[in-house]
Design an enzyme around this catalytic site. Structure first.
Site, PDB file in Angstrom:
ATOM      1  N   LYS A  84      35.080 161.723  76.643  1.00 14.53           N
ATOM      2  CA  LYS A  84      34.798 161.245  75.288  1.00 14.53           C
ATOM      3  C   LYS A  84      34.036 159.933  75.388  1.00 14.53           C
ATOM      4  CE  LYS A  84      37.771 162.578  71.494  1.00 14.53           C
ATOM      5  NZ  LYS A  84      38.953 162.228  70.698  1.00 14.53           N
TER       6      LYS A  84
HETATM    7  O1  G3P Z   1      40.186 163.638  67.152  1.00  9.06           O
HETATM    8  C1  G3P Z   1      40.089 162.398  66.542  1.00  9.06           C
HETATM    9  C2  G3P Z   1      41.353 162.004  65.924  1.00  9.06           C
HETATM   10  O2  G3P Z   1      42.330 161.790  66.906  1.00  9.06           O
HETATM   11  C3  G3P Z   1      41.293 160.872  64.982  1.00  9.06           C
HETATM   12  O3  G3P Z   1      42.193 161.213  64.010  1.00  9.06           O
HETATM   13  O4  G3P Z   1      43.725 160.861  62.168  1.00  9.06           O
HETATM   14  O5  G3P Z   1      43.215 158.979  63.781  1.00  9.06           O
HETATM   15  O6  G3P Z   1      41.509 159.730  62.138  1.00  9.06           O
HETATM   16  P1  G3P Z   1      42.682 160.120  62.963  1.00  9.06           P
END
Ligand code: G3P
Length: 216
Positions: A84
């Protein structure tokens, strides 16, 4: 559409792997921090559970540092480890180098179609538009997914779109309708996708009616 779990929790990952629907895993530093585990040990264990792309994020901000981290991670599992890389100019440079070394990349923190276009041109294997975080600031996150699908189709770009920052089952339905290649989904949303109240009512009714069948 491929389904990845957005988690670093091996209990959750093992559980969903047993459902027969899991194609890969995405992690990030926040998800690993939640487990309280050492990152290399945690990611190595995940590679033993799932035979599919497993994203792990670099923390360097310069291309040379990102490439160095990526090469170290690739040794853990050259086939499945996917690096990533945060969207940035240095990130694009790193993606270009890693594409030349056949190391898979997932350009993360993508919030616009232009970022997705540039990442694909640099040679990203995957890109991750964060739809939930756009919703959080009153943009329709899924709109950029539609734009990216169209742009990649227009030019035959082969980078795969991972719909990320998924917060609810409707994000997944929309992702599949739009033709995104992958949704990466938290464990709670995966469970919500299975559930339907009419299914529960139906199961109970069949069970209750079965009790009424005369037994020999
Ligand atoms: O895959 C990306 C994710 O982990 C981010 O999610 O809910 O932290 O915006 P969030």
């Amino acid at each position: 559409m491929k389904i990845f779990i957005d988690s670093a929790d091996v209990k959750e990952i093992k559980e969903v792997e047993s459902w027969g629907i899991l194609d890969g895993v995405t992690t990030n530093p926040s998800l690993v921090a939640k487990t309280g585990r050492e990152i290399k040990e945690c990611v190595t264990e995940i590679t033993k559970i799932v035979d599919g792309p497993i994203s792990v994020e670099v923390i360097s901000t310069d291309a040379a540092g990102m490439v160095k981290e990526a090469e170290e991670w690739a040794k853990v599992n050259p086939k499945n480890i996917t690096i990533k890389i945060p969207m940035s100019i240095e990130g694009l440079k790193a993606v270009k180098v890693l594409a030349g070394k056949n190391i898979k990349t997932n350009v993360t923190l993508v919030f616009s179609p232009n970022q997705a276009l540039l990442a694909a041109k640099a040679g990203a294997t995957f890109i991750s538009p964060f739809v939930g975080r756009l919703d959080d600031i009153s943009h329709f996150g899924m709109e950029i997914v539609g734009d990216i699908v169209q742009i990649y189709d227009n030019y035959g770009l082969t980078t795969e779109i991972i719909v990320a920052s998924v917060r609810n089952p409707l994000h997944v339905v929309e992702a599949a309708r739009m033709g995104a290649h992958v949704s990466t989904i938290p464990f709670n949303v995966l469970k919500q996708m299975v559930a339907h109240p009419l299914t529960d009512i139906g199961i109970k009714k069949f069970f209750d009616d079965y009790q009424k069948i005369p037994k020999k």
